[in-house]
Each structure stands twice: as structure tokens, then as C-alpha cells.
Design a protein around this motif. Structure first.
Motif, mmCIF file in Angstrom:
data_model
loop_
_atom_site.group_PDB
_atom_site.id
_atom_site.type_symbol
_atom_site.label_atom_id
_atom_site.label_comp_id
_atom_site.label_asym_id
_atom_site.label_seq_id
_atom_site.Cartn_x
_atom_site.Cartn_y
_atom_site.Cartn_z
ATOM 1 N N ILE A 130 14.933 26.593 -14.194
ATOM 2 C CA ILE A 130 13.994 26.821 -13.095
ATOM 3 C C ILE A 130 13.701 25.519 -12.357
ATOM 4 N N ASN A 131 13.510 24.429 -13.108
ATOM 5 C CA ASN A 131 13.262 23.131 -12.475
ATOM 6 C C ASN A 131 14.443 22.708 -11.613
ATOM 7 N N TYR A 132 15.664 22.953 -12.106
ATOM 8 C CA TYR A 132 16.839 22.587 -11.316
ATOM 9 C C TYR A 132 16.938 23.470 -10.063
ATOM 10 N N MET A 133 16.621 24.738 -10.200
ATOM 11 C CA MET A 133 16.684 25.638 -9.037
ATOM 12 C C MET A 133 15.655 25.221 -7.990
ATOM 13 N N ARG A 134 14.482 24.763 -8.407
ATOM 14 C CA ARG A 134 13.485 24.274 -7.451
ATOM 15 C C ARG A 134 14.031 23.042 -6.721
ATOM 16 N N PHE A 135 14.664 22.162 -7.492
ATOM 17 C CA PHE A 135 15.266 20.975 -6.873
ATOM 18 C C PHE A 135 16.334 21.378 -5.854
ATOM 19 N N ALA A 136 17.196 22.341 -6.222
ATOM 20 C CA ALA A 136 18.269 22.783 -5.326
ATOM 21 C C ALA A 136 17.702 23.456 -4.080
ATOM 22 N N ARG A 137 16.649 24.272 -4.259
ATOM 23 C CA ARG A 137 16.033 24.945 -3.108
ATOM 24 C C ARG A 137 15.412 23.919 -2.170
ATOM 25 N N SER A 138 14.822 22.866 -2.750
ATOM 26 C CA SER A 138 14.219 21.829 -1.913
ATOM 27 C C SER A 138 15.284 21.121 -1.091
ATOM 28 N N ARG A 139 16.395 20.761 -1.751
ATOM 29 C CA ARG A 139 17.489 20.118 -1.039
ATOM 30 C C ARG A 139 18.060 21.032 0.032
ATOM 31 N N ARG A 140 18.229 22.302 -0.312
ATOM 32 C CA ARG A 140 18.784 23.263 0.642
ATOM 33 C C ARG A 140 17.861 23.422 1.851
ATOM 34 N N GLY A 141 16.569 23.456 1.616
ATOM 35 C CA GLY A 141 15.620 23.594 2.712
ATOM 36 C C GLY A 141 15.656 22.403 3.659
ATOM 37 N N LEU A 142 15.748 21.204 3.084
ATOM 38 C CA LEU A 142 15.823 20.007 3.915
ATOM 39 C C LEU A 142 17.082 19.982 4.769
ATOM 40 N N ARG A 143 18.205 20.403 4.170
ATOM 41 C CA ARG A 143 19.460 20.385 4.912
ATOM 42 C C ARG A 143 19.460 21.440 6.020
ATOM 43 N N LEU A 144 18.858 22.606 5.771
ATOM 44 C CA LEU A 144 18.774 23.638 6.807
ATOM 45 C C LEU A 144 17.897 23.183 7.963
#
Length: 250
Positions: free
Chosen positions: A15-29
């Protein structure tokens, strides 16, 4: 709640890794959105465009978006490698060999399961602050890595006992190897000494035999026996000459 078939500790790490990935994905979008916004504000100021101008604008936008997407994909791949490196390093500390199945990464059923898990975890009612959830980190190796262990795995005490046993066996093996080396060296030295002693004894025996023979030749008994043998030989030669006179000729 959707599950991934992991224990509670490991599921929280996912879950912690998925939050990190979602944060990165949001910034890139957001970066991609800004590319389009910049294009609108800088280029789309005229009412009409020729075909060539539209093509030029789209080509420029394509290059920018392509670069952003490529950069994020590369960064995601490298981030995943770092994550795997952490897991493998901690596994190696406990003498474990992890295996991966690359084909499972394209398993649609599993991917949908992960999507359902993410959807269930990150709905608005369950959503947690990103900064708070990104604080926990994998335990560094130099602090023992005991956070990897829980009641569903191996007890830390058992692992300590195992490490102590392995260290003791290694020490005993090294001691046995050293003793064997010393024994072999001692045997080789003893064998070399025995060979030298044997050669010395053989030389002494040879010298003793020569000395004894020399002394025997100097005795009266030896001289008398030699004279008797000489006379007997002369008598035998004389008899043979006499007998030769009576032997028929061929």
C-alpha cells in the motif's frame, strides 16, 4: 476489502508503494496537462492556422509529451529495480533466495485484482495523507532488518540461533581444516626424517660389512682357508689334465 494474498505487514508495504506510485503518476500527469496549457497560451492565439502550422504545433507537442512519458517510464523502471534491490538485499541477509516470474506481470486477471485492490484502498473515504503514509521505510541492513520478520515468518531468536550455529560450524570446520593441515605437515616431516634415518642406517650397515670383511681377510683362519682352497684348485686342475689324456678324440 480486496486482498493480495499477503500477510498484514507485507500488504501495508504494498500500500505504501502504491501511494508513492500514485503520487508520482499524479505529478507526471500534471506535467502533461501543463504542456497542453502552455501550448494553448503561447501558440493558440490566432483565429486561423494553416495545415503546416497545425502540423508544426502538434509535432512540438508530441515531442514534449513523448519526452515526459519516456522519462516517467524510465524512472518507474529504475524505481522498481531499487525496490527489488531492497527486498533481495534483506532476503540475502537471512540466506534466502527469492524468485520472480516475469510472465505474471502480464497476467490480466492478477492486474485486475491489483486494480480492484487499489480502488478499494484509495477511495475518498479510505484515502490517507500521502506525506504520513510515505514515512515508513524498509529497515536498513545495518540495523538488523528484523522488521522483515513476524509471527507468520521466522522468529528473530531462531534466526540468531541459526546464525550462531552456522558461525560455530564454520569455526569448527576451520579448526578441523587447520588441524588436518598441521597433521599432514607433521606426517610429511616425520616421513622425511624416517627416510633420512633409513639411508643413514643402510650406509652404516654397508660400511660395517666392508669393515668386517676387511678384518676377516686379515685373520689367520682366512689365510689358511685361502691356501687350502688354492691347493684344492691346483689339485683339481692337475686331475683334469691327467683325465684328459684318457678321453677319446672326436
Amino acid at each position: 476489502m480486496a486482498e493480495l494474498g499477503l500477510n498484514e505487514h507485507h500488504q501495508n508495504e504494498v500500500i505504501n508503494y502504491m501511494r508513492f506510485a500514485r503520487s508520482r503518476r499524479g505529478l507526471r500527469l500534471k506535467t502533461v496537462d501543463s504542456c497542453f496549457q502552455d501550448l494553448k497560451e503561447s501558440r493558440l492565439v490566432e483565429e486561423t492556422f494553416t495545415v503546416d502550422e497545425v502540423s508544426e504545433v502538434l509535432s512540438g507537442l508530441q515531442a514534449v509529451v513523448y519526452s515526459e512519458v519516456e522519462s516517467e517510464l524510465i524512472n518507474t523502471a529504475h524505481t522498481n529495480v531499487l525496490l527489488l534491490r531492497q527486498l533481495f538485499s534483506q532476503a540475502e541477509k537471512w540466506y534466502l533466495k527469492l524468485q520472480t516470474d516475469i510472465s505474471e506481470l502480464e497476467n490480466r486477471e492478477l492486474l485486475e485484482q491489483v486494480a480492484e485492490f487499489e480502488k478499494a484502498e484509495f477511495t475518498s473515504s479510505n484515502k490517507k495523507p500521502i506525506l504520513d503514509t510515505l514515512k515508513p521505510k524498509l529497515a536498513p541492513l545495518n540495523e538488523g532488518g528484523t522488521e522483515l520478520l513476524n509471527k507468520d515468518f521466522i522468529k528473530a531468536q531462531d534466526l540468531n540461533d541459526l546464525e550462531n550455529t552456522v558461525a560455530a560450524l564454520k569455526s569448527e570446520f576451520q579448526k578441523t581444516l587447520n588441524d588436518k593441515t598441521e597433521n599432514q605437515k607433521s606426517l610429511e616431516e616425520n616421513l622425511a626424517t624416517a627416510k633420512h634415518d633409513l639411508l643413514r642406517v643402510q650406509e652404516q650397515l654397508s660400511m660395517a660389512e666392508k669393515e668386517l670383511d676387511k678384518k676377516f681377510q686379515q685373520t689367520a683362519a682366512y689365510r689358511n682357508m685361502k691356501e687350502i682352497l688354492t691347493r684344492k684348485n691346483d689339485q683339481i686342475k692337475d686331475l683334469r689334465r691327467r683325465l684328459a689324456k684318457y678321453e677319446p678324440e672326436d
